[in-house]
Motif scaffolding. Structure first.
Motif, PDB file in Angstrom:
ATOM      1  N   LYS A 487       3.241  15.494   1.551  1.00  0.00           N
ATOM      2  CA  LYS A 487       4.659  14.705   2.001  1.00  0.00           C
ATOM      3  C   LYS A 487       4.113  13.509   2.993  1.00  0.00           C
ATOM      4  O   LYS A 487       4.388  12.650   2.748  1.00  0.00           O
ATOM      5  CB  LYS A 487       5.568  15.372   2.666  1.00  0.00           C
ATOM      6  N   THR A 488       3.106  13.629   3.874  1.00  0.00           N
ATOM      7  CA  THR A 488       2.072  12.912   4.932  1.00  0.00           C
ATOM      8  C   THR A 488       2.111  12.116   4.034  1.00  0.00           C
ATOM      9  O   THR A 488       1.609  10.763   4.489  1.00  0.00           O
ATOM     10  CB  THR A 488       2.630  13.707   6.102  1.00  0.00           C
ATOM     11  N   GLN A 489       0.981  12.372   3.499  1.00  0.00           N
ATOM     12  CA  GLN A 489      -0.408  11.854   2.834  1.00  0.00           C
ATOM     13  C   GLN A 489       0.754  10.508   2.414  1.00  0.00           C
ATOM     14  O   GLN A 489      -0.109   9.208   1.653  1.00  0.00           O
ATOM     15  CB  GLN A 489      -1.129  12.406   1.979  1.00  0.00           C
ATOM     16  N   TRP A 490       1.091  11.277   1.526  1.00  0.00           N
ATOM     17  CA  TRP A 490       2.186  10.220   0.159  1.00  0.00           C
ATOM     18  C   TRP A 490       3.175   8.848   0.600  1.00  0.00           C
ATOM     19  O   TRP A 490       2.794   7.878   0.528  1.00  0.00           O
ATOM     20  CB  TRP A 490       3.068  10.784  -0.743  1.00  0.00           C
ATOM     21  N   GLU A 491       3.544  10.239   2.001  1.00  0.00           N
ATOM     22  CA  GLU A 491       4.627   8.693   2.735  1.00  0.00           C
ATOM     23  C   GLU A 491       3.768   7.381   3.375  1.00  0.00           C
ATOM     24  O   GLU A 491       4.554   6.494   3.084  1.00  0.00           O
ATOM     25  CB  GLU A 491       5.123   9.111   3.395  1.00  0.00           C
ATOM     26  N   ALA A 492       2.726   8.179   3.946  1.00  0.00           N
ATOM     27  CA  ALA A 492       1.620   6.853   3.892  1.00  0.00           C
ATOM     28  C   ALA A 492       1.038   6.449   2.655  1.00  0.00           C
ATOM     29  O   ALA A 492       1.131   4.594   3.530  1.00  0.00           O
ATOM     30  CB  ALA A 492       0.695   7.754   4.500  1.00  0.00           C
ATOM     31  N   TRP A 493       0.389   6.676   2.043  1.00  0.00           N
ATOM     32  CA  TRP A 493       0.328   6.347   0.911  1.00  0.00           C
ATOM     33  C   TRP A 493       1.324   4.488   0.490  1.00  0.00           C
ATOM     34  O   TRP A 493       1.134   3.903   0.088  1.00  0.00           O
ATOM     35  CB  TRP A 493      -0.040   6.334  -0.200  1.00  0.00           C
ATOM     36  N   TYR A 494       2.230   5.539   0.165  1.00  0.00           N
ATOM     37  CA  TYR A 494       3.554   4.457  -0.300  1.00  0.00           C
ATOM     38  C   TYR A 494       3.506   3.401   0.514  1.00  0.00           C
ATOM     39  O   TYR A 494       4.557   2.674   0.031  1.00  0.00           O
ATOM     40  CB  TYR A 494       4.940   5.283  -0.133  1.00  0.00           C
ATOM     41  N   LYS A 495       3.735   3.975   1.870  1.00  0.00           N
ATOM     42  CA  LYS A 495       3.730   2.736   2.480  1.00  0.00           C
ATOM     43  C   LYS A 495       3.042   1.478   3.067  1.00  0.00           C
ATOM     44  O   LYS A 495       3.388   0.045   2.675  1.00  0.00           O
ATOM     45  CB  LYS A 495       4.202   3.374   4.134  1.00  0.00           C
ATOM     46  N   ARG A 496       1.943   1.686   2.420  1.00  0.00           N
ATOM     47  CA  ARG A 496       0.627   1.234   2.146  1.00  0.00           C
ATOM     48  C   ARG A 496       1.024  -0.065   0.611  1.00  0.00           C
ATOM     49  O   ARG A 496       0.295  -0.902   0.225  1.00  0.00           O
ATOM     50  CB  ARG A 496      -0.990   1.034   1.963  1.00  0.00           C
ATOM     51  N   ASN A 497       1.685   0.682  -0.209  1.00  0.00           N
ATOM     52  CA  ASN A 497       1.549   0.171  -1.673  1.00  0.00           C
ATOM     53  C   ASN A 497       2.709  -0.387  -2.225  1.00  0.00           C
ATOM     54  O   ASN A 497       2.955  -0.728  -3.459  1.00  0.00           O
ATOM     55  CB  ASN A 497       1.030   0.957  -3.052  1.00  0.00           C
ATOM     56  N   LYS A 498       3.995  -0.291  -1.900  1.00  0.00           N
ATOM     57  CA  LYS A 498       5.306  -0.206  -2.140  1.00  0.00           C
ATOM     58  C   LYS A 498       6.335  -1.993  -3.206  1.00  0.00           C
ATOM     59  O   LYS A 498       6.702  -1.684  -3.232  1.00  0.00           O
ATOM     60  CB  LYS A 498       6.122   0.756  -0.853  1.00  0.00           C
ATOM     61  N   LYS A 499       5.232  -2.488  -2.031  1.00  0.00           N
ATOM     62  CA  LYS A 499       5.314  -4.025  -2.065  1.00  0.00           C
ATOM     63  C   LYS A 499       4.600  -4.399  -3.462  1.00  0.00           C
ATOM     64  O   LYS A 499       4.454  -5.783  -3.497  1.00  0.00           O
ATOM     65  CB  LYS A 499       5.080  -4.895  -0.799  1.00  0.00           C
ATOM     66  N   LYS A 500       3.855  -3.323  -4.068  1.00  0.00           N
ATOM     67  CA  LYS A 500       2.737  -3.501  -5.163  1.00  0.00           C
ATOM     68  C   LYS A 500       3.667  -3.803  -6.457  1.00  0.00           C
ATOM     69  O   LYS A 500       4.388  -2.098  -6.598  1.00  0.00           O
ATOM     70  CB  LYS A 500       1.401  -3.336  -4.745  1.00  0.00           C
ATOM     71  N   THR A 501       3.290  -4.276  -7.842  1.00  0.00           N
ATOM     72  CA  THR A 501       3.786  -3.483  -8.864  1.00  0.00           C
ATOM     73  C   THR A 501       3.285  -1.968  -9.746  1.00  0.00           C
ATOM     74  O   THR A 501       2.366  -1.662  -8.845  1.00  0.00           O
ATOM     75  CB  THR A 501       4.224  -4.823  -9.917  1.00  0.00           C
ATOM     76  N   ARG A 502       4.030  -1.953 -10.380  1.00  0.00           N
ATOM     77  CA  ARG A 502       3.708  -0.254 -11.087  1.00  0.00           C
ATOM     78  C   ARG A 502       1.729  -0.791 -11.336  1.00  0.00           C
ATOM     79  O   ARG A 502       1.112  -0.354 -11.744  1.00  0.00           O
ATOM     80  CB  ARG A 502       4.116  -0.094 -12.135  1.00  0.00           C
ATOM     81  N   GLU A 503       1.366  -2.397 -12.630  1.00  0.00           N
ATOM     82  CA  GLU A 503       1.000  -2.131 -13.024  1.00  0.00           C
ATOM     83  C   GLU A 503      -0.454  -2.386 -11.858  1.00  0.00           C
ATOM     84  O   GLU A 503      -2.004  -1.809 -12.168  1.00  0.00           O
ATOM     85  CB  GLU A 503       1.270  -3.905 -13.363  1.00  0.00           C
ATOM     86  N   VAL A 504      -0.611  -2.616 -10.822  1.00  0.00           N
ATOM     87  CA  VAL A 504      -1.481  -2.640 -10.052  1.00  0.00           C
ATOM     88  C   VAL A 504      -1.708  -2.122  -9.487  1.00  0.00           C
ATOM     89  O   VAL A 504      -3.270  -1.384  -8.968  1.00  0.00           O
ATOM     90  CB  VAL A 504      -0.964  -3.676  -8.255  1.00  0.00           C
ATOM     91  N   TRP A 505      -0.599  -0.757  -9.174  1.00  0.00           N
ATOM     92  CA  TRP A 505      -0.986   1.205  -9.192  1.00  0.00           C
ATOM     93  C   TRP A 505      -1.827   1.626 -10.209  1.00  0.00           C
ATOM     94  O   TRP A 505      -3.072   1.994  -9.810  1.00  0.00           O
ATOM     95  CB  TRP A 505       0.615   1.758  -8.810  1.00  0.00           C
ATOM     96  N   LEU A 506      -1.399   1.418 -11.273  1.00  0.00           N
ATOM     97  CA  LEU A 506      -2.376   1.859 -12.229  1.00  0.00           C
ATOM     98  C   LEU A 506      -4.037   1.692 -12.072  1.00  0.00           C
ATOM     99  O   LEU A 506      -4.486   2.410 -12.439  1.00  0.00           O
ATOM    100  CB  LEU A 506      -1.306   1.195 -13.481  1.00  0.00           C
ATOM    101  N   ALA A 507      -3.693   0.284 -12.241  1.00  0.00           N
ATOM    102  CA  ALA A 507      -5.017  -0.398 -12.727  1.00  0.00           C
ATOM    103  C   ALA A 507      -6.089   0.217 -11.237  1.00  0.00           C
ATOM    104  O   ALA A 507      -6.749   0.771 -11.696  1.00  0.00           O
ATOM    105  CB  ALA A 507      -5.195  -1.605 -12.194  1.00  0.00           C
ATOM    106  N   ALA A 508      -5.663   0.186 -10.422  1.00  0.00           N
ATOM    107  CA  ALA A 508      -6.252   0.711  -8.996  1.00  0.00           C
ATOM    108  C   ALA A 508      -6.707   2.469  -8.695  1.00  0.00           C
ATOM    109  O   ALA A 508      -7.104   3.059  -8.951  1.00  0.00           O
ATOM    110  CB  ALA A 508      -5.562   0.656  -7.615  1.00  0.00           C
ATOM    111  N   GLY A 509      -5.673   3.344  -9.719  1.00  0.00           N
ATOM    112  CA  GLY A 509      -5.248   4.400  -9.575  1.00  0.00           C
ATOM    113  C   GLY A 509      -6.940   4.762 -11.133  1.00  0.00           C
ATOM    114  O   GLY A 509      -7.975   6.066 -10.322  1.00  0.00           O
ATOM    115  N   PHE A 510      -7.040   3.756 -11.763  1.00  0.00           N
ATOM    116  CA  PHE A 510      -8.481   4.550 -13.009  1.00  0.00           C
ATOM    117  C   PHE A 510      -9.371   3.710 -11.927  1.00  0.00           C
ATOM    118  O   PHE A 510     -10.806   4.255 -12.189  1.00  0.00           O
ATOM    119  CB  PHE A 510      -8.449   3.475 -13.531  1.00  0.00           C
TER     120      PHE A 510
END
Length: 604
Positions: A487-510
């Motif tokens: 929960k701590t790690q995902w909250e930190a990740w989401y705080k950094r990335n919540k303004k990005k689009t899902r397409e950006v999330w997906l490309a970064a994940g690859f």
């Protein structure tokens, strides 16, 4: 006369004949006896057009294997229908077969030894009848002729590892009729490739493609009245040899043109120089069972539109009027199988039926329809549903619908206290988290993060987050603090990335995993193809991205990663110019490897 030269030629072919017989390593017990009969038992005038018949010897078939057995794949038969009849369901690449008929060896039809051991000689009643009829047609014109079968289908259909199709009992691979150098038909050890000289690539050309017998086969399949032939695939040069025979025989022009429309070398796949691949269209009964024709529909083909429409009306009447809840439930399922969107209102009403079995069938069908009206009906029904099994199935159905309304509703269910338990002791909220893995909406991400510290559903929520974001946090779920750490790690990740689009999330994940994906556009296709063989979340998201890029929607998510990679690689190699790609050096069957040791694209 050059006696020694003649003797040398005969000796050479005798040696090749011995090799041809001895190199069939997958023969069932007793087939050596067949080979001995072939070598020693055929005598007579080689100029005759008849072929000596040799008794085949197959291993004893276990009594349980091909006897009539209890149905192992359920199908919603209705009153008045034969529950033992075969049904071809779905498409040839992702469908199933109900009550497949085994094609038992006969005087005119046999199964090749290797394919016999695979137990793949099943088809619909109509396909089996077509094969037997065509083989009998050949044998009538040339007595003793035998049609040898390769892969057909499993008894209950589904994927086979040797082909993308053959799923629902309407496809069959047939060995080409061939002769040896002495003019006799001989059982080939396997499906053999034939070159442009019409001789087998294997065994130094010992087997000769028999254009006349294969022409009889093509004509027999096309003219069979119990089914309609859709495809007969063979290499172009073999097709020309067959058509030339038909033309010389004076086959009527209209018939010849039609045969040529279905007999050809397929594009974008193997050239079929080692077997004839045939496919028949769905019959009227199959269409009423959910069979789907894909590909070309010839002008002369009966699509049985009126018969299918009558079935849809009958199913709807049963749902609304039959007093038997089993019949109502089966009729709802049949509406789903035939894709009867015109009867959506009937299915929505059935979701409120007094019988839970009918409601169970209805929510499954609404989930399959995946339109906004069906989704709204599922969302409206969920708070009212009291039956645990139906409620859990309703969540599964919602998971297949995607969209923001579904994400919002499933998110609300995660926040709601609900003690409902699904199968195997799975809490309903864990089922909700599992359903979220299919969504493509970011709205549910905060709700999933909020339940990561719930010991019952935390791991399921983390998996859903991986699928939605294409990002993975390193969490050891065997540790007692795993939930709070996640929960701590995902909250930190989401705080950094919540303004990005899902397409950006997906490309970064690859890229996190090591795949070269700058964006989800066509220029990233090579990296997306690589990712299919990667971690599960990368594989699923890569295939979904390729579906959007291509506009294609195959059932590749249900296949193995290797088969999915093969399909998509083949698709984009075939269409590389359309997408501005150069995949010429990329093998169609990619080597499974992690990004760290995968070969560079230029070297593939």
């Amino acid at each position: 006369m050059d006696v020694m030269g003649s003797f040398g030629t005969s000796a050479r072919w005798l040696l090749v004949a011995v090799l041809a017989m001895s190199c069939s390593t997958a023969q069932p017990d007793g087939l050596d006896e067949v080979n001995e009969q072939v070598a020693n038992g055929r005598r007579g005038d080689r100029a005759t057009t008849s072929i000596a018949r040799v008794q085949s010897v197959f291993p004893e078939i276990p009594s349980w294997q091909h006897a009539v057995v209890e149905q192992t794949r359920p199908f919603p038969f209705l009153a008045g229908e034969d529950p033992n009849s075969s049904v071809s369901v779905g498409t040839t690449s992702d469908g199933t077969l109900i009550n497949g008929r085994w094609i038992a060896p006969s005087p005119t039809v046999e199964i090749l030894p290797l394919q016999f051991t695979r137990d793949l000689a099943y088809g619909t009643d109509e396909l089996v009848a077509a094969l037997r009829s065509a083989a009998a047609h050949v044998a009538e014109k040339t007595p003793g002729s035998i049609l040898y079968l390769g892969n057909v289908a499993q008894r209950w259909g589904g994927d086979i590892q040797w082909s993308v199709s053959h799923n629902n009992g309407r496809d069959a691979d047939l060995a080409f009729y061939s002769r040896d150098p002495f003019g006799w038909q001989r059982r080939p050890p396997n499906l053999l490739h034939y070159g442009q000289n019409l001789r087998s690539v294997e065994f130094s050309g010992f087997y000769r493609f028999d254009a006349a017998l294969n022409a009889d086969l093509a004509q027999g399949l096309f003219n069979h009245t119990g089914s309609q032939i859709q495809y007969m695939f063979m290499a172009r040069y073999l097709e020309l040899a067959v058509v030339d025979v038909l033309r010389q025989r004076g086959v009527e022009r209209e018939e010849l043109i039609k045969i040529q429309e279905v007999l050809y070398e397929p594009r974008g796949s193997a050239i079929h120089d080692d077997h004839l691949h045939i496919r028949i269209y769905c019959t009227a009964d199959d269409l009423c069972g959910g069979c789907e024709n894909t590909g070309s529909i010839r002008p002369w083909v009966d699509e049985f539109a009126s018969a299918k429409a009558a079935c849809v009306e009958r199913f709807a009447d049963i749902v609304q009027d039959d007093v038997d809840p089993v019949q109502r439930a089966h009729a709802v399922s049949r509406l789903g199988l035939v894709g009867a969107t015109a009867k959506r209102s009937v299915v929505i009403a059935a979701a409120s039926d007094s019988d839970p079995g009918v409601r169970l069938a209805a929510v499954a069908v609404l989930g399959q329809l995946r339109d906004s009206e069906s989704t709204r009906a599922l969302i409206a029904r969920e708070p009212l549903e009291a039956d645990a099994a139906v409620k859990c199935a309703l969540v599964d159905a919602l998971g297949g619908t995607r969209g923001r309304p579904t994400a919002d509703h499933l998110g609300a269910m995660l926040a709601r206290e609900d003690g409902t338990m699904c199968g195997a002791g799975l809490p309903l909220k864990a089922k909700v988290a599992q359903a979220a893995t299919n969504l493509e909406s970011t709205g549910i991400v905060p709700a999933l993060i909020a339940v990561l510290d719930d010991v019952q559903i935390g791991a399921a929520a983390a998996e859903a987050l991986q699928m939605l974001t294409n990002h993975q946090e390193a969490i050891d779920w065997s540790q007692p603090t795993a939930g709070t750490d996640a929960k701590t790690q995902w909250e930190a990740w989401y705080k950094r990335n919540k303004k990005k689009t899902r397409e950006v999330w997906l490309a970064a994940g690859f890229r996190e995993v090591g795949y070269s994906v700058a964006s989800l556009q066509k220029q990233s296709v090579p990296g997306l193809l690589d990712a299919i063989l990667g971690p599960k979340h990368c594989s699923v998201n890569a295939q979904r991205a390729l579906m959007k890029i291509s506009g294609e929607d195959p059932a590749s998510l249900d296949w193995s990663p290797e088969d999915a990679a093969w399909y998509w690689t083949r698709f984009f190699k075939k269409n590389q110019s359309k997408y501005g790609l150069d995949l010429s050096h990329r093998p169609e069957r990619p080597v499974s490897a992690t990004p760290s040791d995968a070969p560079e694209p230029d070297s593939q």
